[in-house]
Design an enzyme around this catalytic site. Structure first.
Site, PDB file in Angstrom:
ATOM      1  CG  HIS A  87      10.559   0.239 -42.736  1.00  0.00           C
ATOM      2  ND1 HIS A  87      11.449  -0.523 -43.439  1.00  0.00           N
ATOM      3  CD2 HIS A  87      10.124  -0.546 -41.720  1.00  0.00           C
ATOM      4  CE1 HIS A  87      11.564  -1.717 -42.897  1.00  0.00           C
ATOM      5  NE2 HIS A  87      10.755  -1.760 -41.842  1.00  0.00           N
ATOM      6  NE  ARG A 136      13.223  -1.270 -39.631  1.00  0.00           N
ATOM      7  CZ  ARG A 136      13.577  -1.574 -38.388  1.00  0.00           C
ATOM      8  NH1 ARG A 136      14.567  -0.917 -37.801  1.00  0.00           N
ATOM      9  NH2 ARG A 136      12.936  -2.525 -37.713  1.00  0.00           N
ATOM     10  CD  GLU A 190       8.707  -5.087 -37.037  1.00  0.00           C
ATOM     11  OE1 GLU A 190       7.628  -5.091 -36.403  1.00  0.00           O
ATOM     12  OE2 GLU A 190       8.779  -5.357 -38.245  1.00  0.00           O
ATOM     13  CG  HIS A 260       8.670  -0.665 -37.890  1.00  0.00           C
ATOM     14  ND1 HIS A 260       9.962  -0.643 -38.330  1.00  0.00           N
ATOM     15  CD2 HIS A 260       8.484   0.486 -37.182  1.00  0.00           C
ATOM     16  CE1 HIS A 260      10.560   0.461 -37.892  1.00  0.00           C
ATOM     17  NE2 HIS A 260       9.675   1.167 -37.193  1.00  0.00           N
TER      18      HIS A 260
HETATM   19  O1  LIG Z   1      12.112  -6.950 -38.055  1.00  0.00           O
HETATM   20  C1  LIG Z   1      12.264  -7.555 -39.111  1.00  0.00           C
HETATM   21  O2  LIG Z   1      13.106  -8.432 -39.296  1.00  0.00           O
HETATM   22  C2  LIG Z   1      11.369  -7.199 -40.270  1.00  0.00           C
HETATM   23  O3  LIG Z   1      11.229  -5.836 -40.310  1.00  0.00           O
HETATM   24  C3  LIG Z   1      10.027  -7.818 -40.172  1.00  0.00           C
HETATM   25  O4  LIG Z   1      10.248  -9.134 -40.030  1.00  0.00           O
HETATM   26  P1  LIG Z   1       9.148 -10.258 -40.338  1.00  0.00           P
HETATM   27  O5  LIG Z   1       8.947 -10.305 -41.822  1.00  0.00           O
HETATM   28  O6  LIG Z   1       9.764 -11.477 -39.776  1.00  0.00           O
HETATM   29  O7  LIG Z   1       7.899  -9.860 -39.609  1.00  0.00           O
END
Ligand SMILES: O=C(O)[C@H](O)COP(=O)(O)O
Length: 332
Positions: A87, A136, A190, A260
């Protein structure tokens, strides 16, 4: 982890020209790899875990009827396109907050990233779209698809209740032909970030130490407090991919997945057969689409554009080139 991090060197790879093959190249466009030659003990431990869990990216060869949309001869062609898009920037990406399964919309920059992503894939066939259940990813899928030259209408398939399903039926075959089903699945969400959700990433690193936070964010099998590790995220995301999405590709359908950073990292780990050590260094940028071709039971990476348009960045196959020609013909 400190020893690993300090010896990492960033490798950035420029996108290749259309004739180049990406088949054995795991580094392209939005995918950054970091050297991991010298490993700390915890990373070696991860490697062992992965060896026993490693999944093949090759499935049984199947008969692959080509979609009528692909513009190719079903007898000769047996390939389907798979587009993966993380996203665009969300309001919590912008604020540098751990987001995980919190349902946060895109920023204006994220909206633009999704539109630009759509321009990069506007010549690649799409028959079905999968997104997570989070807004998102859904915004990104919709905005990207609205840039497509085929001008089909992406329509969310509602199956949360019998009534929702029934009340969203379309009663014209012609209208259906001009639509693309958008299937939402929580399994593509995610990774659940547990008690980090809503915390500022920098402040968390200041509090718990950079190494600890890097381990939570990037290691394969170490979960953040009360959250999911990448391995746990892979259990649902890769299982869903194998059970629901691969059969679509086998039947010749061209698929786009908007999801994600971590659910896609787990899927790419599976497709590119990365080890649990290699996946630590896999970073996905927001809003940059990657293209794979599914052919004879194998996934072949065909590029990922860093530039503002798709021209010359994907390694087109013959049937993708034909599809593009067909779109050119429709414009005239
Ligand atoms: O969920 C989150 O904070 C981001 O989308 C991905 O986080 P990361 O870069 O810590 O994997």
């Amino acid at each position: 982890m400190a020893a690993c991090t300090s010896q990492h060197a960033l490798i950035s790879v420029k996108p290749r020209c259309a004739s180049a093959s990406f088949s054995s190249d795991r580094r392209a466009g939005n995918v950054r790899f970091v050297s991991t030659t010298s490993c700390c003990p915890s990373s070696r431990k991860l490697g062992l875990v992965c060896a026993s869990n490693s999944q093949s990216s090759v499935i049984e060869p199947a008969k692959l009827p080509s979609s009528p949309e692909s513009g190719s001869n079903p007898k000769k062609s047996s390939e389907a396109a798979l587009i993966l898009i993380r996203h665009g920037e969300s309001l919590w990406n912008e604020k540098n907050l751990f987001t995980g399964c919190v349902d946060v919309p895109l920023t204006p920059k994220g909206v633009n990233e999704a539109i630009e992503a759509g321009k990069r894939i506007c010549n690649i066939p799409v028959d079905v779209i999968y997104t997570s259940s989070l807004i998102r990813a859904q915004m990104t899928a919709m905005l990207a698809m609205m840039q497509h030259r085929r001008k089909k209408v992406p329509i969310i398939v509602h199956k949360e209740s019998e009534r929702a399903h029934q009340w969203s039926q379309v009663y014209s075959e012609e209208t259906k032909k001009q639509s693309i089903p958008v299937i939402t699945a929580w399994q593509l969400n995610e990774r659940m970030y547990g008690e980090l959700q809503g915390l500022n990433k920098q402040e968390t690193a200041d509090l718990f130490g950079k190494e600890q936070v890097h381990e939570w964010r990037r290691s394969y099998d170490i979960p953040p407090p009360n959250g999911e590790s990448l391995e746990m995220c892979a259990e649902r995301a890769v299982s869903y991919f194998k059970e629901q999405i691969i059969p679509q590709l086998v039947s010749g359908k061209h698929v786009m997945i908007a999801a994600h950073g971590n659910s896609l990292r787990s899927i790419i780990m599976h497709l590119d057969k990365l080890t649990s050590q290699e996946v630590i260094s896999l970073e996905l940028s927001t809003g940059i689409p990657m293209l794979y071709i599914f052919k004879e039971g194998k996934f072949i990476r065909r590029g990922s554009p860093a530039g503002p348009s798709e021209a010359g960045v994907y390694a087109y196959t013959k049937s993708l080139a034909k599809y593009r020609q067909k779109l050119d013909g429709m414009d005239q």
